[in-house]
Design a protein around this motif. Structure first.
Motif, PDB file in Angstrom:
ATOM      1  N   HIS A  44      -5.193   3.995   2.599  1.00  0.00           N
ATOM      2  CA  HIS A  44      -5.581   2.622   2.289  1.00  0.00           C
ATOM      3  C   HIS A  44      -5.748   1.858   3.603  1.00  0.00           C
ATOM      4  CE1 HIS A  44      -5.502  -0.528  -0.979  1.00  0.00           C
ATOM      5  NE2 HIS A  44      -5.521  -1.285   0.097  1.00  0.00           N
ATOM      6  N   LYS A  59      -3.580  -3.520   3.371  1.00  0.00           N
ATOM      7  CA  LYS A  59      -4.226  -4.782   3.035  1.00  0.00           C
ATOM      8  C   LYS A  59      -4.379  -4.913   1.529  1.00  0.00           C
ATOM      9  CE  LYS A  59      -6.861  -5.111   7.345  1.00  0.00           C
ATOM     10  NZ  LYS A  59      -8.211  -5.189   7.960  1.00  0.00           N
ATOM     11  N   ASP A  60      -4.527  -6.135   1.059  1.00  0.00           N
ATOM     12  CA  ASP A  60      -4.691  -6.394  -0.367  1.00  0.00           C
ATOM     13  C   ASP A  60      -6.128  -6.104  -0.798  1.00  0.00           C
ATOM     14  OD1 ASP A  60      -4.095  -7.156  -2.910  1.00  0.00           O
ATOM     15  OD2 ASP A  60      -4.101  -9.306  -2.515  1.00  0.00           O
ATOM     16  N   ASN A  61      -6.279  -5.337  -1.864  1.00  0.00           N
ATOM     17  CA  ASN A  61      -7.580  -5.099  -2.504  1.00  0.00           C
ATOM     18  C   ASN A  61      -8.607  -4.459  -1.573  1.00  0.00           C
ATOM     19  OD1 ASN A  61      -6.586  -6.252  -4.877  1.00  0.00           O
ATOM     20  ND2 ASN A  61      -7.154  -8.310  -4.196  1.00  0.00           N
ATOM     21  N   ASP A  62      -8.217  -3.450  -0.861  1.00  0.00           N
ATOM     22  CA  ASP A  62      -9.156  -2.712  -0.010  1.00  0.00           C
ATOM     23  C   ASP A  62      -8.769  -1.243  -0.067  1.00  0.00           C
ATOM     24  OD1 ASP A  62     -10.738  -3.602   3.113  1.00  0.00           O
ATOM     25  OD2 ASP A  62     -10.905  -1.759   1.952  1.00  0.00           O
ATOM     26  N   GLU A  63      -9.682  -0.395  -0.478  1.00  0.00           N
ATOM     27  CA  GLU A  63      -9.345   0.988  -0.797  1.00  0.00           C
ATOM     28  C   GLU A  63      -9.825   2.017   0.216  1.00  0.00           C
ATOM     29  OE1 GLU A  63      -7.393   1.762  -3.167  1.00  0.00           O
ATOM     30  OE2 GLU A  63      -7.266  -0.208  -4.110  1.00  0.00           O
ATOM     31  N   TYR A 362       1.898  -8.227  -3.412  1.00  0.00           N
ATOM     32  CA  TYR A 362       1.136  -9.428  -3.109  1.00  0.00           C
ATOM     33  C   TYR A 362       1.112 -10.360  -4.317  1.00  0.00           C
ATOM     34  CZ  TYR A 362      -0.800  -7.171   1.075  1.00  0.00           C
ATOM     35  OH  TYR A 362      -0.957  -6.571   2.288  1.00  0.00           O
ATOM     36  N   LYS A 364       0.109 -14.884  -5.505  1.00  0.00           N
ATOM     37  CA  LYS A 364      -0.369 -16.227  -5.181  1.00  0.00           C
ATOM     38  C   LYS A 364       0.825 -17.098  -4.832  1.00  0.00           C
ATOM     39  CE  LYS A 364      -2.979 -20.111  -7.148  1.00  0.00           C
ATOM     40  NZ  LYS A 364      -3.688 -20.615  -8.356  1.00  0.00           N
ATOM     41  N   ASN A 374       0.733 -13.960 -10.165  1.00  0.00           N
ATOM     42  CA  ASN A 374      -0.294 -12.928  -9.968  1.00  0.00           C
ATOM     43  C   ASN A 374       0.219 -11.783  -9.085  1.00  0.00           C
ATOM     44  OD1 ASN A 374      -2.849 -11.778 -10.280  1.00  0.00           O
ATOM     45  ND2 ASN A 374      -3.644 -12.765  -8.439  1.00  0.00           N
ATOM     46  N   HIS A 376       1.222  -8.163  -7.768  1.00  0.00           N
ATOM     47  CA  HIS A 376       0.702  -6.810  -7.915  1.00  0.00           C
ATOM     48  C   HIS A 376       1.041  -6.002  -6.666  1.00  0.00           C
ATOM     49  CE1 HIS A 376      -2.387  -9.228  -5.899  1.00  0.00           C
ATOM     50  NE2 HIS A 376      -2.757  -8.111  -5.284  1.00  0.00           N
ATOM     51  N   VAL A 378       0.414  -3.011  -3.812  1.00  0.00           N
ATOM     52  CA  VAL A 378      -0.582  -2.248  -3.069  1.00  0.00           C
ATOM     53  C   VAL A 378       0.180  -1.253  -2.195  1.00  0.00           C
ATOM     54  CG1 VAL A 378      -2.476  -2.314  -1.417  1.00  0.00           C
ATOM     55  CG2 VAL A 378      -2.187  -4.186  -3.061  1.00  0.00           C
TER      56      VAL A 378
END
Length: 391
Positions: A44, A59-63, A362, A364, A374, A376, A378
């Motif tokens: 990741h 990192k958040d939301n990066d694959e 991670y 909000k 929110n 979640h 990673v």
């Protein structure tokens, strides 16, 4: 003939002076260092520095997966010992290695450069050295050596250590900033301490008896983020470190409570929470971090396990203006790391294999920077290999 006699006499006198100087505690010099190569693979894309060797977190939301190979962190140092004057034992160290921010150029940098003077149970250290809260490291070979689960900083300082008994001592230090700096409106620079006018202050107690070592300490820092505004952010951090060394194994644990703490490569933030008579008021996030290592010595093999955990608590007040952070994600609730490794030593050559699982929750953040919505997870899986020759 006369000139030859004079030359021989001069040489004899020089040799005699050299022998006398040696007997009168002439300094001894010892070079040391290593050539170190790392290969890394991550599943990741992550926040990391020094050619991705100094690892932080996914990192958040990066694959995207990444890989790298480099000998960037090879090191050279010189220890100076053996010199005495007026009853003081004087020593020194200078140490350098390579570093890269751009990813394209290796830069020779200063790691440590200090002088020590010791007499009657009292020791002074002056120069660039490990921050007192960061000096005790876990038994792992990865470059970040446990960060951000524990303090990591080398910095200019003046420290004084005095014995309280055969087993205990106290440490006082005044600390400035160079490579590892506070962050603020101009990024991560040393100007905030410079304009603040006072150094960071440390006080600690050390205890060592047989195979057991323990330390507790407190660190206070007060900086001025804006040159033209009188507002200051002041933060207090604490830590406790314990170590037990057996015949074939070593156990270490360090727990840190930090207010901000980003100048020591901990995860932290601060921001403007109001004004008083035109001066900005600031509030900082707080966090607790803990790491534990267990290393076993089985002949040439050195298996080890690292466990780390961080919990963020947000600030005591709502942030109403700008907020600043460094080298860390903005919206973290908690994170953990599980890191087994093994090193095989073939004389001065070492081969290492390591697996690292780093997971970050991670979410909000609210106005006080508490992350509770929110949420979640990673995760990143890192495989790292090392080949190192020590001299």
């Amino acid at each position: 003939m006369k000139n030859r006699i004079i030359a021989v006499a001069a040489l004899a006198a020089l040799c005699s002076f050299g022998a006398y100087a040696q007997e009168a505690s002439a300094p001894q010099f010892k070079w040391y260092g290593f050539i170190r190569n790392y290969f890394t693979y991550d599943t990741h894309e992550s926040t990391a520095g020094t050619e991705d060797l100094y690892y932080w977190m996914p990192k958040d939301n990066d694959e995207k997966g990444t890989s790298n190979f480099t000998a960037l962190t090879s090191r050279l140092g010189l220890d100076v010992t053996g010199y005495e004057v007026n009853g003081y034992k004087v020593g020194a160290k200078i140490e350098t290695d390579f570093y890269s921010k751009s990813g394209t150029t290796a830069i020779l940098r200063l790691r440590q450069a200090y002088v020590t003077m010791a007499k009657d149970g009292r020791t002074w250290k002056v120069g660039q050295a490990w921050h007192p809260m960061a000096a005790d490291m876990p038994d792992i070979f990865s470059l970040e050596t446990g960060a951000p689960f524990g303090p990591f900083s080398r910095t200019p300082l003046v420290s004084f250590d005095t014995k309280a008994s055969d087993a205990s001592s106290f440490t006082l230090a005044a600390i400035w900033q160079m490579q590892y700096t506070s962050t603020g409106p101009a990024g991560a620079v040393a100007d905030y301490m410079k304009y603040g006018g006072i150094p960071e202050l440390y006080f600690g107690w050390n205890y060592k008896s047989g195979s057991f070592l323990s330390r507790i300490g407190a660190d206070y820092i007060s900086i001025k983020p804006y040159k033209d505004n009188a507002g200051r952010t002041s933060n207090l951090s604490f830590y406790m470190y314990d170590q037990y060394t057996g015949k074939n194994w070593n156990v270490k644990n360090k727990i840190t409570y930090a207010s901000d703490g980003s100048h020591m490569n901990l995860i932290g933030r601060y921001g403007i929470c109001g004004t008083t008579d035109g001066a900005y008021d600031f509030a900082s996030t707080r966090n607790v971090s803990d790491w534990f290592t267990l290393q076993y010595k089985a002949g040439a093999l050195r298996p080890a396990l690292f466990l780390g955990y961080i919990k963020m608590f947000g600030a005591k007040e709502d942030i109403v203006g700008d907020a600043f952070f460094k080298n860390s994600a903005e919206k973290i609730n908690q994170m953990y790391r599980i890191q087994p490794e093994v090193v095989y030593n073939l004389g001065k050559v070492a081969f290492g294999l390591e697996y690292m699982l780093t997971a970050v929750q991670y979410g909000k953040h609210a106005s006080n920077l508490v992350v509770a919505d929110n949420l979640h997870w990673v995760k990143n899986n890192r495989i790292q290999m090392m080949v190192k020759y020590t001299f």
